[in-house]
Enzyme design. Structure first.
Site, short mmCIF file in Angstrom:
data_model
loop_
_atom_site.label_atom_id
_atom_site.label_comp_id
_atom_site.label_asym_id
_atom_site.label_seq_id
_atom_site.Cartn_x
_atom_site.Cartn_y
_atom_site.Cartn_z
N GLU A 257 0.88 -1.23 0.07
CA GLU A 257 -0.15 0.30 -0.13
C GLU A 257 0.52 0.96 0.07
OE1 GLU A 257 -3.14 0.41 3.19
OE2 GLU A 257 -3.62 2.36 2.70
N ASP A 258 1.62 1.97 0.89
CA ASP A 258 2.56 2.91 0.94
C ASP A 258 3.98 2.47 0.55
OD1 ASP A 258 0.75 3.29 3.19
OD2 ASP A 258 1.90 3.11 4.61
#
Ligand code: MN
Length: 627
Positions: free
Chosen positions: A77-78
């Site tokens: 996600e990051d």
């Protein structure tokens, strides 16, 4: 509390001597590099969050793969990391776990309204075919809750609300009690800061007095149990703030009345000893019979087992005992994680889409009313799937639905203009069978109109009705076809005209045997009112009568104050009248309010009246209506 990787490894070693530290270290190095200079809101390096979350899981004694996946849980996600990178480095299993956690984060849960909480919980359980994903998500959430003080107040409140509504109930269902009460108390702290601080102060001023009292009771019990040669552990049990708060609301009493009840736990070796200890305690102190619960004979739906009893002390104060075996205690604290430990460290984690583990719980055949409700709820959503719009909104559809059903569920205009779909970024045809968790992007074309073929493809009645309407408009197909389709559904009321739709008015809520009158719109939509309803006025009135067809299916909506056992009581009263029930479901519809929907098949209209009158007599019922 910041955990280091060394502390994490030490913790894992304490329960798993054969742990694969190279895997955990590799995940740690990978995550640290991937997150680079990323910081948390608290300004600590991001890796701290990952190690903290992994530590929460290590407390549940999970295996190395879950720990590694947890450390990697934010990489997709990051960071620029791709799923295939994780597959290459850590294998498919870990990559899938991380991918699963990422999918949950991408859902637009935060923007959903609270009334959707129940669907979100159902959806989370229904969409994950690997329960480990949810466990990692819970650890992630718990660590985020612990550092919530670094966020702005409105964000704190929103996240706390979401935690209380969605993640705490899920941990309860999975029996992860330790995680559940921490999530609840942290949420409570941000949602009700004044009360929370008030509780905290009261607890600290009463602490000494309370400790002395607990010691006194323990020494009495110890003396008695030793006489009977029983090996046991006994200790005072702290109460969570949120559980006190909930009891205060439920019993309508103040803090002291809940807090002053001393709570003790006794752990013994086997079930026989549990009942022996119960007998001894009831012999020494006077029990309050209606406060006794046997969750050993009747386990809760989350596998919880224990004996509960409340007794009166010589000084008139009350004390609550929980008596259970070591295994039961482990399951009470660790829930599903304990289940894995018994199956061995390489236990089976892969569950089918319906979460066979939860199904297994249902087979415990609980007689307890509250578990009955839980069981019923779980069973009822097995014929539905939960899918998402690209924005993350949840859409509930019948099983085997197609992109056409989805399109009409979003908006009838999107349905009419639908030409294709992308499911999870892949193009599919309109006959494609959707599954739980699919993210669907509908492709539309401005001048497109539905084809007759679609009637065979669509599964939901909403889509079918809308398709027929559109076909009728565009091709002017005979009205007969429409009637044929709609005649499948009979109405509780018969009308003198060919009504397009029939609805019972909410203003006067007519019920069988009431004298009724219909009001028809230009489009032949008919609304049924009581004959004496003040809203009737000068509208065009039509003759109507209750439909006495013995095969008629009727949906009853029952609004009530929420309480344990409510649905069971309703169901019991229906079955005592020997009425056939097709479906029953209950959900919380607001603060302390419940809504039950029941589908009944009755033999005549009197029978239906009987049911309604019987249900009306049940305590806490507010309104019954036919929908
Ligand atoms: Mn995270």
């Amino acid at each position: 509390m910041i955990m280091t990787i060394n502390e994490l490894i030490k913790k894992i070693l304490s329960y798993n001597k054969n742990s694969d530290f190279s895997l955990i270290n590799k995940a740690y190095d990978f995550a640290r590099k991937a997150h680079g200079i990323q910081k948390r809101e608290s300004n600590e390096p991001y890796i701290n969050h990952l190690v903290n979350a992994a530590f929460i899981l290590a407390e549940l004694k999970v295996d190395d793969k879950i720990i590694a996946a947890c450390i990697l849980h934010d990489t997709l996600e990051d960071t620029p990391t791709q799923k295939k990178d994780l597959e290459k480095e850590f294998g498919e299993e870990i990559a899938n776990l991380v991918d699963g956690v990422t999918k949950i984060s991408k859902l637009n849960i935060t923007d959903s309204k609270i009334r959707q909480a129940e669907s979100i919980r159902k959806m989370l359980l229904a969409t994950t075919d690997d329960i480990r994903v949810i466990i990692i998500k819970l650890a992630d959430r718990l660590d985020n809750m612990r550092s919530l003080n670094y966020l702005k107040e409105d964000k704190q409140k929103r996240i706390a609300q979401e935690t209380l509504e969605i993640y705490a109930p899920i941990s309860y269902r999975l029996g992860l009690f330790n995680i559940k009460w921490q999530l609840e108390d942290l949420s409570f702290r941000y949602l009700q800061p004044k009360l929370y601080n008030d509780f905290k102060e009261k607890v600290s001023t009463k602490r000494r007095e309370r400790e002395i009292e607990i010691k006194k009771i323990i020494s009495i019990v110890e003396k008695e149990l030793k006489k009977h040669d029983i090996n046991f552990e006994i200790y005072g049990r702290p109460k969570s703030f949120y559980s006190i708060y909930k009891k205060m609301l439920k019993k309508n009493v103040d803090f002291e009345q809940i807090y002053d009840l001393i709570a003790l736990r006794i752990i013994v070796n086997d079930i026989k000893e549990c009942y022996e200890v119960l007998g001894i305690i009831h012999n020494v102190f006077k029990p309050i019979t209606q406060e006794f619960d046997d969750y050993i004979a009747n386990p809760k739906s989350n596998m919880y087992q224990s004996l509960h009893t409340i007794v009166i002390m010589p000084d008139g104060k009350k004390a609550e005992f929980q008596i259970r075996t070591k295994e039961m205690d482990k399951i009470a604290e660790e829930g599903i994680a304990a289940h894995w430990q018994y199956k061995g460290i390489h236990g089976d984690y892969k569950f089918d889409k319906k979460l066979s583990w939860l199904k297994e719980i249902l087979n415990l055949k609980n007689q307890k009313t509250n578990d009955f409700i839980e069981a019923l709820k779980l069973d009822l959503f097995s014929d539905h799937i939960f899918v998402f719009t690209p924005k993350g909104d949840i859409i509930e559809l019948p099983k085997d639905s197609t992109p056409i059903d989805f399109a009409y569920a979003v908006h009838s205009d999107i349905g009419d203009k639908c030409t294709g779909a992308r499911v999870n970024d892949k193009f599919v045809n309109l006959k494609y069978n959707l599954s739980n968790g699919d993210i669907i992007d509908i492709i539309t074309s401005k001048n497109h109109i539905p084809s007759r073929e679609w009637l065979k493809i669509a599964k939901s009645s909403k889509a079918k009705t809308k398709i027929l309407q559109a076909l009728k408009l565009s091709q002017n197909i005979p009205a007969k076809t429409i009637k044929k389709f709609e005649s499948k559904k009979q109405n509780i009321v018969e009308t003198e005209i060919d009504a397009k739709s029939i609805k019972l008015a909410e203003c006067c809520n007519p019920l069988p045997l009431d004298k009724i009158i219909g009001i028809s719109s230009k489009m032949n939509d008919v609304v049924i009112h009581k004959e004496n309803c003040i809203n009737l006025k000068e509208n065009k009135k039509i003759e109507v009568s209750w439909n006495d067809d013995p095969n008629l299916l009727v949906n009853l909506k029952i609004n009530a104050n929420d309480r344990i056992g409510l649905l069971a009581e309703i169901l019991n009263s229906i079955s005592s009248l020997a009425i056939n029930m097709e479906k029953a479901e209950a959900h919380v519809s607001g603060k302390q309010l419940a809504e039950c929907n029941i589908k009944l098949k009755f033999n005549n209209i009197e029978e239906l009246t009987k049911v309604i009158n019987r249900i009306k007599k049940i305590q806490d019922i507010r309104k019954i209506s036919i929908i």
